[in-house]
Design an enzyme around this catalytic site. Structure first.
Site, PDB file in Angstrom:
ATOM      1  N   ASN A 147       0.799  -1.218   0.000  1.00  0.00           N
ATOM      2  CA  ASN A 147       0.000   0.000   0.000  1.00  0.00           C
ATOM      3  C   ASN A 147       0.836   1.274   0.000  1.00  0.00           C
ATOM      4  O   ASN A 147       0.400   2.306  -0.476  1.00  0.00           O
ATOM      5  CB  ASN A 147      -0.941   0.010   1.208  1.00  0.00           C
ATOM      6  CG  ASN A 147      -0.249  -0.378   2.487  1.00  0.00           C
ATOM      7  OD1 ASN A 147       0.312  -1.474   2.594  1.00  0.00           O
ATOM      8  ND2 ASN A 147      -0.249   0.506   3.469  1.00  0.00           N
ATOM      9  N   GLN A 175      -4.793  -3.928  -2.217  1.00  0.00           N
ATOM     10  CA  GLN A 175      -4.365  -2.900  -3.170  1.00  0.00           C
ATOM     11  C   GLN A 175      -4.308  -3.431  -4.603  1.00  0.00           C
ATOM     12  O   GLN A 175      -4.096  -2.669  -5.529  1.00  0.00           O
ATOM     13  CB  GLN A 175      -2.991  -2.334  -2.753  1.00  0.00           C
ATOM     14  CG  GLN A 175      -2.997  -1.612  -1.422  1.00  0.00           C
ATOM     15  CD  GLN A 175      -3.735  -0.270  -1.456  1.00  0.00           C
ATOM     16  OE1 GLN A 175      -4.058   0.269  -2.520  1.00  0.00           O
ATOM     17  NE2 GLN A 175      -4.024   0.272  -0.293  1.00  0.00           N
ATOM     18  N   SER A 194     -11.040  -5.135  -0.034  1.00  0.00           N
ATOM     19  CA  SER A 194     -11.937  -4.065   0.424  1.00  0.00           C
ATOM     20  C   SER A 194     -12.477  -3.286  -0.764  1.00  0.00           C
ATOM     21  O   SER A 194     -11.702  -2.873  -1.635  1.00  0.00           O
ATOM     22  CB  SER A 194     -11.135  -3.075   1.288  1.00  0.00           C
ATOM     23  OG  SER A 194     -11.454  -3.188   2.636  1.00  0.00           O
ATOM     24  N   ALA A 195     -13.797  -3.045  -0.768  1.00  0.00           N
ATOM     25  CA  ALA A 195     -14.442  -2.395  -1.912  1.00  0.00           C
ATOM     26  C   ALA A 195     -13.970  -0.960  -2.151  1.00  0.00           C
ATOM     27  O   ALA A 195     -13.892  -0.502  -3.289  1.00  0.00           O
ATOM     28  CB  ALA A 195     -15.958  -2.388  -1.695  1.00  0.00           C
ATOM     29  N   HIS A 196     -13.657  -0.239  -1.064  1.00  0.00           N
ATOM     30  CA  HIS A 196     -13.408   1.207  -1.242  1.00  0.00           C
ATOM     31  C   HIS A 196     -12.064   1.523  -1.875  1.00  0.00           C
ATOM     32  O   HIS A 196     -11.742   2.689  -2.112  1.00  0.00           O
ATOM     33  CB  HIS A 196     -13.547   1.945   0.088  1.00  0.00           C
ATOM     34  CG  HIS A 196     -12.480   1.664   1.083  1.00  0.00           C
ATOM     35  ND1 HIS A 196     -11.522   2.590   1.409  1.00  0.00           N
ATOM     36  CD2 HIS A 196     -12.205   0.567   1.819  1.00  0.00           C
ATOM     37  CE1 HIS A 196     -10.705   2.073   2.319  1.00  0.00           C
ATOM     38  NE2 HIS A 196     -11.108   0.847   2.583  1.00  0.00           N
ATOM     39  N   CYS A 331      -3.153   4.727   7.810  1.00  0.00           N
ATOM     40  CA  CYS A 331      -3.060   4.588   9.255  1.00  0.00           C
ATOM     41  C   CYS A 331      -1.866   5.343   9.791  1.00  0.00           C
ATOM     42  O   CYS A 331      -1.885   5.838  10.905  1.00  0.00           O
ATOM     43  CB  CYS A 331      -2.945   3.120   9.628  1.00  0.00           C
ATOM     44  SG  CYS A 331      -4.284   2.164   8.960  1.00  0.00           S
TER      45      CYS A 331
END
Ligand code: PLP
Length: 390
Positions: A147, A175, A194-196, A331
């Site tokens: 990421n 990613q 993850s969809a977003h 994060c």
């Protein structure tokens, strides 16, 4: 605002938003309910499961819907922690996302190893070969693409190696999915996403599980997902996620970018990113692109900038000029803790403190890359700092 932080989250695609809105009206029943409205929701989940399984190359029954990649990774690690059997170690790469590293620390505090990475940010396959000759871990985990740097990891090689040694393999593909074809990922025992990250809504994702495993559910309290994940399924979110993924997979499968014959959609975007990097190095001499050698995602640039100023000030100044960029993983942004990824690649803390991440999206244009370059050159001039010798 020109957005270069797609690795943190990507704006929801209009067609995904539309799919979500329609699904909230169409699938108003609880998919576990026995009436027709419930059945309609259940049918939508089945169709979505079949579609994702087709993309990944696995069976629909292997797919469990989750709230995102964090939950998926937590589920895998707690599954191995709760399962009976020899307490062998879990090995994951040193550059995994905190979504993997934190549950690893929680469930295997004294029984894990971090697989080292090379200076280029790729997991050290020699280390793995060597260690597999002497020990058999309980699970091996390697992300598909990092990421922070975008460096693509040899997950297919590690998957094959793990299989050869009879070790289950978990791939955090957060990613990767939606940026490169998902096909082949389904051969990993476990895959999270993850969809977003690819234009779907936030708070929805998936976990591909091995077909023959009775999953120790992380969330209990309901029979949903064959007892593998309790809680009413987010039908509109799942439908919208699949609408976004379908758009991305269609683009990935098309030989030419619309209007640009002879260029694949990925090839074109890779060329824009490479031009940006080349010019960045020219205009800000001393800039180092992290993981420059190996294959990287077409959208990610992690640059150690020459000006010895706090990278937070870069972010703030760029923000004022209308550009959203990041200091690394979402994060880690907003606080100045050194990035574990950059440290694992062997960079000093002073270098790590100068790293900015620019991550584009499918809809980012070459003009936007050029505008970002001009803004960086302007901030550099404003700082008026000579190239750092540190
Ligand atoms: N894994 C990777 C590689 C990520 O980049 C992220 C998010 O940045 C996650 C896991 C966690 O995703 P989510 O916050 O959607 O659960």
């Amino acid at each position: 605002m020109i957005y270069f932080d797609h690795n943190a989250t990507s704006p929801m695609l209009p067609l995904a938003r539309q799919a979500w809105l329609e699904a909230t009206e169409r699938y108003l029943g609880n998919p576990s309910s026995p009436h027709r409205l419930g059945g309609r929701g259940e049918a939508a989940l089945t169709a979505a499961r079949e579609q994702l399984a087709r993309y990944l190359g696995c069976e629909p029954g292997d797919v469990v819907w989750t709230s995102g990649a964090t939950e998926s990774a937590n589920t895998v690690l707690q599954h191995y922690a709760r399962r009976r059997g020899p307490r062998r170690e879990v090995w994951v790469s040193a550059i995994e996302h905190p979504a993997v590293l934190a549950p690893l620390g929680r469930y295997f505090p004294r029984a894990h190893r971090l697989m080292p990475v090379t200076r280029a940010g790729v997991v050290d396959l020699d280390w793995l070969h060597d260690h597999l000759r002497r020990a058999r871990p309980r699970l091996i985990g390697l992300m598909a693409a990092n990421n922070e740097t975008g460096v693509i990891q040899p997950w297919a090689v590690v998957r094959a190696l793990a299989r050869e040694h009879g070790v289950p393999f978990f791939c955090d593909a957060t990613q990767w999915v939606g940026r490169l074809p998902a096909s082949g990922l389904g051969e990993c025992d476990w895959v999270g996403g993850s969809a977003h990250k690819f234009g779907g809504p936030r708070g929805v994702g998936f976990l591909k599980c091995p077909a023959d495993t009775r999953l120790e559910a992380l969330l209990v309290g309901g029979p949903q997902e064959e007892g593998r994940r309790a809680g009413t399924e987010n039908v509109p979110g799942i439908v919208a996620m699949m609408a976004a993924l379908e758009r991305r997979e269609t683009a990935l499968a098309s030989p030419d970018e619309p209007g640009t014959p002879g260029s694949t959609p990925v090839g074109l975007r890779l060329a824009w990113r490479e031009r940006f990097e080349e010019e960045l190095r020219q205009r800000l001499p001393g800039t180092v692109i992290l993981g420059a050698g190996p294959t990287r995602l077409w959208n990610t640039v992690s640059a150690c900038l020459p000006a010895a100023d706090c990278r937070q000030r870069w972010v703030v100044k760029l923000d004022k000029l209308g550009f959203a960029v990041s200091t690394g993983s979402a994060c880690a942004s907003g606080r100045e803790a050194p990035s574990q990824v950059v440290a694992a690649m062997g960079y000093a803390a002073t270098e790590a403190s100068r790293v900015l991440r620019f991550s584009s999206g499918w809809e980012t244009t070459p003009e936007e890359w050029k505008a970002l370059l001009a803004a960086l050159a302007r901030v550099y001039r404003e700082f008026g700092v000579a190239p750092s010798r540190r």
